[in-house]
Write an enzyme that holds these catalytic residues in place. Structure first.
Site, short mmCIF file in Angstrom:
data_model
loop_
_atom_site.label_atom_id
_atom_site.label_comp_id
_atom_site.label_asym_id
_atom_site.label_seq_id
_atom_site.Cartn_x
_atom_site.Cartn_y
_atom_site.Cartn_z
N TYR A 43 39.42 38.36 52.50
CA TYR A 43 40.71 38.68 51.89
C TYR A 43 41.43 39.73 52.72
CZ TYR A 43 39.10 35.99 47.93
OH TYR A 43 38.66 34.96 47.15
N TYR A 88 45.15 35.98 36.17
CA TYR A 88 44.45 35.19 37.20
C TYR A 88 43.28 36.00 37.74
CZ TYR A 88 43.43 32.71 41.50
OH TYR A 88 42.79 32.04 42.51
N LEU A 103 21.21 38.38 35.24
CA LEU A 103 20.90 39.59 34.46
C LEU A 103 22.03 39.86 33.45
CD1 LEU A 103 19.74 41.89 37.40
CD2 LEU A 103 18.28 41.03 35.58
N ILE A 139 25.02 40.21 34.04
CA ILE A 139 26.04 41.14 34.53
C ILE A 139 27.40 40.47 34.61
CG2 ILE A 139 26.77 42.49 36.54
CD1 ILE A 139 23.69 42.99 36.93
N GLY A 140 27.41 39.22 35.13
CA GLY A 140 28.65 38.48 35.23
C GLY A 140 29.28 38.28 33.86
N HIS A 193 40.11 29.85 40.03
CA HIS A 193 39.82 28.72 40.91
C HIS A 193 38.34 28.73 41.29
CE1 HIS A 193 44.25 28.68 41.78
NE2 HIS A 193 44.00 27.38 41.62
#
Lengths: 842, 211
Positions: free
Chosen positions: B64, B110, B123, B125-126, B151
């Site tokens: 990025y 977004y 774990l 975490i996400g 996306h």
């Protein structure tokens, strides 16, 4: 007040009033008005000494020093018996930190005004600063006689006696003083401190029983308030007086309060008749038993477990160290390795730790690979694995196995790429492996992860200094220094950052910018002068605040100040530069040569090229740090570099911490000044401290191979005697060979032997010297980058450029990671790359 | 990897059988047991953005631009753009932006990037990080947020499953979404913000995130 006032001092009423305002104006710093007032008086009485002095003092305070001093001197001459003129003269000296002269003036003033409290107090303070303990006792006696109602005067006198070594009188003063106390409020902190000092005095006199009685009595009366101090002192005294059981109980009680204090365990064990330092084998099981008991008594303490690791051996050690290490890894303690590495003095323990941690890594790696959810299978948090490989990278780096260490740190980085500790570790490994540029690059990468971390910032700057990117380093430091400062360097200098000054001094030295480097080392020496001055004000403070115990500690610290390792390092480094200046006068080709031999020279003899700061200046961008004359041209232009070196070294105290380097440089300087006896003594001291130090070995050979017969007969005889004690002059070659045999695979020793050989045989032995140097690269010799770099410089002088180049290539092959064996041009290119990289940050 | 035989011949002074496997080393004996994993988050600043870059660099196949990171520092995104720590070690991050509807004070949120380092997956975490974002979206007033979307590269079934578990649905497949990597197509996944998201905090995650 003096009885008869000389007529010339007397002023009419109006002027006398003016003089009083003049005094006030000085006190309130209304300098301009003060000068006017003084002039008004002087218009009528131009010979009035006191007014002249006051005017001088004000001018002196207004940065018109010389003019002011001139007036003061004139005033003193005109009125030699006025205490005011002498006081003023003293104040002027004091503002220049000339304490000896100040004291003389004050004592003179006291002759004419014997009971002036202000001057008496200041004189007493100065006497302490100058360590005139006997005179100090007298001053304190007078002060007490004049103001016996002041508590601090009593205590100050006791301290004065104590410092003068007269404990008995000090005790008597304290006893008398304590006897007069009545109606003391509860919680009197000052009295508490006095009583503790009283106990300390009794202990110093060996009167333990009385000390305990006093301590316990005052404790029960709630007069001594520092409970920890009570307990500690009591436990220590009980041990000394032989009440072993009681002492043991006291130490147990202290352990209950702080079960992580290594010292308390040592003391407790001592009361059991046991010692942790080299314990005899038969006491080991008893030691382990006790430590184990404490470990189960205090389940959260790590000290008993860690101490047990020092004691245990073999299988016991293995069974104790495994849970210790695993607990640290699971908790994610970054300092685990520094805690453990002291055990590595024992090779077997080292091997056991390595075995255990490698095994853990294997297990964790295996479960990682198999299970999608590692923590479910092994029940381990992913961080356990991370800290395990981190530990291993430190382990291998410590052992000099850099490739392996890098493999480990890369593994850690793949696992957790954004933890600064890991990137810093990589930088550190590269640094140790001799890749200063890669090290700087990785430290900068680590820094970019967290711009708020000053520790990281400082590390990064340090690494950039090492890679020669001094400008970039200063810019980094500027992120955290005062914004309104002229430059980061000036702010850090004001903040007395010795570490910074040392690093920058070293960095300039590596680039052969001797002036700039010297300037930095002198900055450090100056800081220590300031430390010395600081104790002056602390005395007055401790009088007011009753912090005498702290003051005594400060005095002890100050007495050892010039032996502080930071001071010694700066002093020796500065002296070495002066030696360079002496040995190699600035040559017009300084720049060419600096390119060739531009790396750091370890030894003063290695210097063939003087530095040339003027030449250096053209090629570099102006560096804002350092203030006026940052390039140190003043320092470089000295006509007597040896004298400078000598005066720096003679102010240091090399005996406090045994720095072999200090003695070596002292020897080098003395030899060049043809002060052979001094040189001989320095060598004798050095050898008695570090008999087998490689640098000292070279000096011994250098010294004994010299001919002193030209010296004065009596001196020559003494020198001969000392020289023959140091080494056998007739068989120096054999002496050198024996030295080598004692250290067959020690790189610095091999280099030292080669240098000694060159001294003995000169050019005709160059072939032998060469082959000796090549031994450094023998597979069995665990050579280090630093020694090889020094050897590289040395062999260039002895055997010429071709052989030096050959050696350089061999070193490059031997140390594939190292960049310091690259050609100067290649190094310069790498440095530019790093510079560009740091600039890409913002 | 080192086999145990070479290991022993190199370093082990005692037989390997004596070695204690790590799982048999007592864990929760009362001595210094490791604290339970602590998950915390921090807002992005110019000082820690380097960490975000590094995590994204490792997790995503595309890099990025600096502009992207500069924009992530916007004050209005502070509650959505977070750096996540596991026992004080930075291991995950999320960067979002508003996709405003012209003419009204509403927007879609977004999720431009959401990354959890491989070693720290599974774990929850996400999940916790996403719950935090959804909660912030539900509570956000101006602009008001109705929909969250993301996306996902069509090869990344793991991510698709993850978002589906969290209530996202594939709305469409965008052709040639990626310029430099294959497959170039991406699923566009969407989820509406519901009233329940407001009261999340304790509900969805096993361990509530401490902010």
């Amino acid at each position: 007040m003096s009885t008869s006032i000389p007529p010339k001092r007397v002023l009419p009423q109006k002027e006398a009033a003016l003089f009083r305002t003049l005094l006030q104006m000085y006190e309130t710093k209304l300098y301009k008005k003060g000068v006017k007032t003084a002039d008004t008086i002087l218009k009528k009485f131009p010979e009035h000494g006191e007014t002249l002095c006051m005017k001088g003092l004000i001018l002196h305070s207004m940065d018109r020093r010389e003019e002011g001093l001139e007036l003061i001197r004139k005033g003193v001459r005109l009125d030699l018996t006025s205490h005011i003129v002498w006081h003023v003269y003293g104040i002027a000296h004091k503002s220049e930190k000339n304490y000896e002269e100040t004291l003389k003036c004050y004592l003179q003033a006291l002759k004419f005004d014997k009971e002036n409290l202000n001057i008496l107090r200041e004189a007493a303070q100065l006497q302490l600063q100058l360590r005139h303990y006997e005179a100090h006792v007298e001053s304190r006696n007078t002060l007490l006689r004049l103001r016996p109602q002041l508590r601090q005067n009593w205590f100050a006198l006791a301290i004065a006696y104590y410092l003068n070594g007269d404990d008995a009188r000090a005790l008597a003063v304290l006893q008398q003083f304590e006897g007069t106390l009545k109606n003391i409020a509860d919680g009197d902190v000052e009295l508490s401190d006095i009583l503790l000092f009283h106990v300390k005095l009794l202990e110093a006199q060996g009167d333990y029983a009385t000390a305990i009685a006093l301590l316990e009595g005052k404790r029960d009366e709630h007069r001594i308030l520092d409970r920890v101090a009570i307990r500690l002192t009591r436990a220590r005294l009980l041990g000394k007086v032989g009440r072993v059981e009681d002492a043991r109980d006291s130490w147990s009680l202290l352990l209950q309060r702080n079960p992580d204090s290594y010292d308390h365990y040592r003391d407790y064990l001592a009361s059991e008749g046991l010692s942790l330092d080299n314990p005899p084998p038969e006491t080991k099981s008893r030691l382990l038993e006790i430590l184990d008991r404490f470990a189960s008594l205090y389940p959260r303490a790590s000290a008993p477990r860690r101490l047990a690791l020092d004691v245990a051996e073999g299988d016991t050690f293995r069974s104790l160290v495994a849970p210790y290490v695993v607990s640290g890894l699971r908790r994610g303690s970054p300092s685990l390795f520094s805690d453990i590495k002291t055990l590595y003095r024992d090779d077997i323990k080292r091997a056991i730790v390595e075995d255990i941690v490698l095994r853990i890594r294997e297990e964790l790696a295996a479960s990682n690979a198999v299970a999608a959810t590692p923590q479910e299978k092994a029940g381990e948090a992913p961080t356990t694995y991370l800290w395990t490989v981190y530990f291993l990278s430190q382990h291998f780096s410590y052992l000099g196995r850099y490739e392996k260490a890098l493999a480990m740190v890369n593994e850690a980085m793949e696992h957790t790429p954004a933890l600064p500790e890991i990137l810093m570790m990589k930088a550190r490994i590269l640094k140790r492996a001799g890749d200063t540029f890669g090290a700087a690059e990785w430290m900068e990468k680590a820094r970019r992860l967290d711009g708020q971390d000053r520790f990281l910032n400082g590390k990064c700057a340090k690494y950039l200094m090492r890679s020669g990117n001094i400008d970039a380093a200063n810019k980094r430091l500027g992120l955290f220094t005062k914004k309104d400062s002229v430059s980061p360097g000036i702010d850090l200098e004001e903040m007395q950052s010795v570490a910074y000054l040392q690093q920058e001094g070293d960095a300039w030295l590596r680039q052969n910018k001797l002036g700039r480097s010297l300037k930095r080392y002198h900055n450090i020496l100056k800081i220590f002068d300031d430390f010395e001055d600081d104790q002056f004000d602390f005395y007055a403070y401790s009088l007011r605040k009753f912090t005498f115990n702290a003051y005594l500690e400060l005095l002890a610290f100050e007495d050892r100040l010039r032996g502080h390792s930071a001071y010694i390092s700066a002093a020796t480094a500065a002296a070495k530069i002066y030696l360079k200046l002496h040995d190699g006068p600035e040559s017009p080709h300084a720049d060419d040569q600096a390119g060739k031999h531009g790396r750091k020279k370890k030894r003063p003899e290695a210097s063939t090229n003087g530095a040339n700061s003027a030449n250096g200046k053209a090629s570099e961008s102006p560096v804002p740090s350092g203030g006026a004359d940052a390039e140190g041209r003043d320092l470089l232009s000295t006509k007597e570099p040896l004298q400078q070196a000598y005066s720096i070294l003679s102010r240091s105290d090399g005996l406090i911490r045994n720095h072999p380097e200090f003695w070596v440089v002292t020897f080098d300087v003395a030899l060049r000044r043809a002060k052979y006896l001094q040189a001989a003594r320095a060598l004798q001291t050095a050898k008695s401290l570090h008999s087998d130090d490689p640098e000292i070995h070279v000096r011994v050979v250098e010294f004994t191979s010299r001919d002193f017969s030209t010296s004065e007969a009596r001196v020559a005889k003494t020198i001969e005697r000392i020289a023959s004690e140091l080494a056998p002059r007739q068989s120096l070659e054999q002496y050198n060979a024996e030295y080598l045999q004692r250290h067959p695979n020690n790189p610095p020793a091999i280099l030292a032997a080669a240098r000694a050989l060159h001294l003995i045989k000169g050019a005709e032995g160059s072939e032998d010297t060469r082959s000796l140097i090549w031994q450094l690269l023998h597979p069995e010799c665990i050579a280090d980058v630093k020694t090889c770099l020094a050897a590289f410089a040395f062999i260039g002088e002895v055997c010429g450029e071709d052989i030096q180049e050959e050696f350089r290539k061999s070193c490059s092959a031997r140390f594939p990671l190292a960049t310091i064996f690259l050609r100067p041009k290649e190094q310069e290119d790498r440095r530019k790359v790093i510079n560009a990289f740091t600039e890409s940050a913002e | 990897m080192m086999t145990s035989e070479t290991l022993i011949s190199h370093v082990s002074p005692t037989p390997a059988a004596d070695a204690i496997p790590i799982e048999r080393i007592p864990r929760s004996a009362d001595w210094k047991k490791p604290p339970p994993a602590r998950i915390t988050t921090a807002s992005l600043t110019k000082n820690n953005i380097g960490t975000v870059k590094r995590i994204n660099q490792v997790v995503f196949p595309i890099s990025y631009s600096n502009k992207f990171y500069d924009e992530s520092l916007a004050a209005e995104l502070e509650e959505f753009n977070r750096l996540v720590y596991y026992n004080d070690i930075p291991i995950a991050c999320v960067c979002c932006r508003f996709d405003r509807t012209t003419g009204s004070d509403t927007a879609k949120l977004y999720i431009a990037t959401m990354a959890v380092l491989a070693a720290y997956r599974s774990l929850t975490i996400g999940r916790q990080t996403l719950a935090l974002v959804l909660h912030a979206a539900a509570a956000h007033k101006s602009p008001k947020i109705s929909v969250v979307y993301v996306h996902v590269q069509v090869s990344n079934t793991e991510a698709r499953k993850f978002y589906e578990r969290e209530g996202f649905k594939v709305a469409s497949e965008v052709k040639d979404y990626y310029k430099k990597i294959t497959p170039a197509n991406a699923w566009l996944m969407e989820r509406e913000i519901t009233a329940e998201d407001t009261g999340h905090k304790e509900g969805t995650a096993d361990r509530p995130i401490a902010v």
